[in-house]
Write a protein that holds these residues in place. Structure first.
Motif, PDB file in Angstrom:
ATOM      1  N   GLU A 143       0.823  -1.207   0.000  1.00 36.25           N
ATOM      2  CA  GLU A 143       0.000   0.000   0.000  1.00 36.25           C
ATOM      3  C   GLU A 143       0.858   1.260   0.000  1.00 36.25           C
ATOM      4  N   LEU A 144       2.018   1.205  -0.679  1.00 37.82           N
ATOM      5  CA  LEU A 144       2.915   2.347  -0.683  1.00 37.82           C
ATOM      6  C   LEU A 144       2.330   3.520  -1.449  1.00 37.82           C
ATOM      7  N   GLN A 145       1.455   3.256  -2.419  1.00 34.27           N
ATOM      8  CA  GLN A 145       0.904   4.327  -3.226  1.00 34.27           C
ATOM      9  C   GLN A 145      -0.358   4.941  -2.611  1.00 34.27           C
ATOM     10  N   GLU A 146      -0.886   4.364  -1.539  1.00 34.49           N
ATOM     11  CA  GLU A 146      -2.158   4.818  -1.010  1.00 34.49           C
ATOM     12  C   GLU A 146      -2.022   5.733   0.200  1.00 34.49           C
ATOM     13  N   ARG A 147      -0.818   5.981   0.627  1.00 34.54           N
ATOM     14  CA  ARG A 147      -0.647   6.792   1.818  1.00 34.54           C
ATOM     15  C   ARG A 147      -0.891   8.258   1.508  1.00 34.54           C
ATOM     16  N   GLU A 148      -1.283   9.006   2.515  1.00 35.43           N
ATOM     17  CA  GLU A 148      -1.560  10.420   2.361  1.00 35.43           C
ATOM     18  C   GLU A 148      -0.342  11.224   2.809  1.00 35.43           C
ATOM     19  N   GLU A 149      -0.342  12.518   2.422  1.00 38.81           N
ATOM     20  CA  GLU A 149       0.690  13.408   2.909  1.00 38.81           C
ATOM     21  C   GLU A 149       0.577  13.518   4.432  1.00 38.81           C
ATOM     22  N   PRO A 150       1.631  13.828   5.171  1.00 40.27           N
ATOM     23  CA  PRO A 150       2.953  14.157   4.676  1.00 40.27           C
ATOM     24  C   PRO A 150       3.786  12.922   4.365  1.00 40.27           C
ATOM     25  N   ARG A 151       4.855  13.133   3.584  1.00 40.71           N
ATOM     26  CA  ARG A 151       5.713  12.034   3.193  1.00 40.71           C
ATOM     27  C   ARG A 151       7.181  12.378   3.416  1.00 40.71           C
ATOM     28  N   PHE A 152       7.977  11.332   3.475  1.00 41.00           N
ATOM     29  CA  PHE A 152       9.421  11.459   3.631  1.00 41.00           C
ATOM     30  C   PHE A 152      10.017  11.490   2.233  1.00 41.00           C
ATOM     31  N   GLU A 153      10.763  12.535   1.903  1.00 38.06           N
ATOM     32  CA  GLU A 153      11.234  12.659   0.529  1.00 38.06           C
ATOM     33  C   GLU A 153      12.638  13.221   0.437  1.00 38.06           C
ATOM     34  N   ILE A 154      13.276  12.886  -0.690  1.00 34.01           N
ATOM     35  CA  ILE A 154      14.520  13.525  -1.103  1.00 34.01           C
ATOM     36  C   ILE A 154      14.158  14.461  -2.242  1.00 34.01           C
ATOM     37  N   PHE A 155      14.397  15.739  -2.056  1.00 34.09           N
ATOM     38  CA  PHE A 155      14.074  16.736  -3.073  1.00 34.09           C
ATOM     39  C   PHE A 155      15.375  17.274  -3.659  1.00 34.09           C
ATOM     40  N   ILE A 156      15.589  17.006  -4.950  1.00 32.30           N
ATOM     41  CA  ILE A 156      16.808  17.439  -5.623  1.00 32.30           C
ATOM     42  C   ILE A 156      16.433  18.504  -6.646  1.00 32.30           C
ATOM     43  N   GLU A 157      16.833  19.737  -6.371  1.00 32.32           N
ATOM     44  CA  GLU A 157      16.580  20.825  -7.315  1.00 32.32           C
ATOM     45  C   GLU A 157      17.733  20.823  -8.317  1.00 32.32           C
ATOM     46  N   ASN A 158      17.510  20.160  -9.437  1.00 32.71           N
ATOM     47  CA  ASN A 158      18.605  19.934 -10.373  1.00 32.71           C
ATOM     48  C   ASN A 158      18.614  20.946 -11.509  1.00 32.71           C
ATOM     49  N   SER A 182      25.303  19.145 -10.762  1.00 34.57           N
ATOM     50  CA  SER A 182      24.049  18.666 -11.339  1.00 34.57           C
ATOM     51  C   SER A 182      22.839  19.275 -10.644  1.00 34.57           C
ATOM     52  N   ALA A 183      23.005  19.660  -9.387  1.00 34.18           N
ATOM     53  CA  ALA A 183      21.888  20.200  -8.603  1.00 34.18           C
ATOM     54  C   ALA A 183      22.327  21.451  -7.858  1.00 34.18           C
ATOM     55  N   THR A 184      21.381  22.323  -7.571  1.00 37.13           N
ATOM     56  CA  THR A 184      21.680  23.506  -6.770  1.00 37.13           C
ATOM     57  C   THR A 184      21.469  23.232  -5.294  1.00 37.13           C
ATOM     58  N   GLN A 185      20.625  22.264  -4.989  1.00 35.15           N
ATOM     59  CA  GLN A 185      20.404  21.903  -3.596  1.00 35.15           C
ATOM     60  C   GLN A 185      19.758  20.528  -3.509  1.00 35.15           C
ATOM     61  N   VAL A 186      19.985  19.867  -2.387  1.00 31.89           N
ATOM     62  CA  VAL A 186      19.332  18.597  -2.068  1.00 31.89           C
ATOM     63  C   VAL A 186      18.751  18.743  -0.674  1.00 31.89           C
ATOM     64  N   GLU A 195      25.213  24.648  -2.258  1.00 33.69           N
ATOM     65  CA  GLU A 195      26.606  24.600  -2.725  1.00 33.69           C
ATOM     66  C   GLU A 195      27.591  24.842  -1.579  1.00 33.69           C
ATOM     67  N   ARG A 196      27.288  25.816  -0.741  1.00 30.08           N
ATOM     68  CA  ARG A 196      28.187  26.136   0.368  1.00 30.08           C
ATOM     69  C   ARG A 196      28.267  24.984   1.366  1.00 30.08           C
ATOM     70  N   MET A 197      27.106  24.403   1.691  1.00 31.63           N
ATOM     71  CA  MET A 197      27.072  23.293   2.633  1.00 31.63           C
ATOM     72  C   MET A 197      27.795  22.070   2.064  1.00 31.63           C
ATOM     73  N   ALA A 198      27.544  21.761   0.772  1.00 36.46           N
ATOM     74  CA  ALA A 198      28.190  20.611   0.143  1.00 36.46           C
ATOM     75  C   ALA A 198      29.705  20.764   0.164  1.00 36.46           C
ATOM     76  N   ASP A 199      30.183  21.977  -0.138  1.00 38.89           N
ATOM     77  CA  ASP A 199      31.625  22.225  -0.139  1.00 38.89           C
ATOM     78  C   ASP A 199      32.212  22.018   1.247  1.00 38.89           C
ATOM     79  N   ALA A 200      31.522  22.513   2.274  1.00 40.15           N
ATOM     80  CA  ALA A 200      32.010  22.373   3.649  1.00 40.15           C
ATOM     81  C   ALA A 200      32.030  20.908   4.086  1.00 40.15           C
TER      82      ALA A 200
END
Length: 257
Positions: free
Chosen positions: A4-19, A124-128, A142-147
């Motif tokens: 039933e992975l597709q039937e759950r309602e928000e909120p959800r746990f996600e990885i958001f990649i602004e690429n 490839s991405a500006t933020q994750v 970018e700053r966090m990734a570099d650090a």
């Protein structure tokens, strides 16, 4: 089997990649693999030993990967209870790496945080973002990734020197000149063994001794516990020329898929 992975309602746990460009598939695969390893390690610490992350869905536009958690055959809802504390655990690990709080970060968590940072570091991405219950728990720009990568990926020689300094040469196994030559050319056969998040090689003919492995994350992420590999690289030596481990640049699985 229906989780039933597709039937759950928000909120959800996600990885958001602004690429800003297509993100290489190996980066996404490494991110998911290392994040799952960190999640399983975290779950074991709180007494849940058969829990894994699962991809519930992927949405278009910027890359949004919605994750769920499953335990055993059907315990989906109970497993989800671990996602919020896991997200908090990762941000705390990141703060430790950045020197914002005291503590120790496991090798498994370091690999996960490195994989989260990689799409940004590569351009490839500006933020994750790691988002849970609508709240951003981990924001890597970018700053966090570099650090983070300056902490997680010091120059190779610095990594080798640090490894030599931390090990105890008197207890380290020796390799023959023939084995050293094979490691640098055709490779040495050995089984990969994971112990508390660190990798070791049980080399063929090595009498069961575990040889410490150091390698970049793209190599260690591909290793499987107790699988047999042909390992190529170089030995790590201490101040007296003794072998304190091997630095693996290539691990080719023997008899694998």
């Amino acid at each position: 089997m229906d989780y039933e992975l597709q039937e759950r309602e928000e909120p959800r746990f996600e990885i958001f990649i602004e690429n800003t460009a297509p993100v290489p598939a190996p980066q996404i695969a490494t991110l998911l693999t290392t994040l799952n390893a960190a999640f399983r390690q975290f779950s074991r610490r709180v007494g849940r030993r058969d829990v894994t992350l699962a991809v519930a869905s992927v949405e278009q536009g910027s890359i949004r990967i919605f994750l769920d958690a499953i335990e055993g055959a059907q315990k989906v809802w109970e497993a989800r209870e671990l996602l919020t504390p896991f997200a908090t655990h990762l941000i705390e690990a990141t703060q430790i790496l950045l020197g914002l709080r005291s503590g120790r970060v496991s090798a498994t968590d370091k690999k996960a945080i490195e994989a989260i940072s990689q799409p940004v570091a590569s351009g490839s991405a500006t933020q994750v973002n790691l988002v849970n219950n609508g709240t951003i728990h981990l924001h890597v720009d970018e700053r966090m990734a570099d650090a983070l990568l300056r902490v997680l990926r010091p120059p190779v020689q610095e990594r080798v020197d640090d490894f030599i300094e931390r090990e105890q040469p008197a207890k380290a196994p020796m390799l023959s000149q023939q084995e050293v030559h094979a490691l640098e050319t055709d490779g040495l056969e050995g089984a990969a063994v994971s112990v508390d998040g660190d990798w070791y090689a049980r080399l063929h003919g090595g009498h069961g001794v575990l040889v410490p492995i150091k390698a970049d994350s793209n190599v260690t992420a591909s290793l499987q516990h107790r699988a047999l590999y042909r390992l190529r690289g170089a030995v790590l030596q201490g101040p007296l020329g003794e072998t304190v481990g091997i630095y693996v640049t290539e691990a080719q699985q023997i008899g694998g898929p």
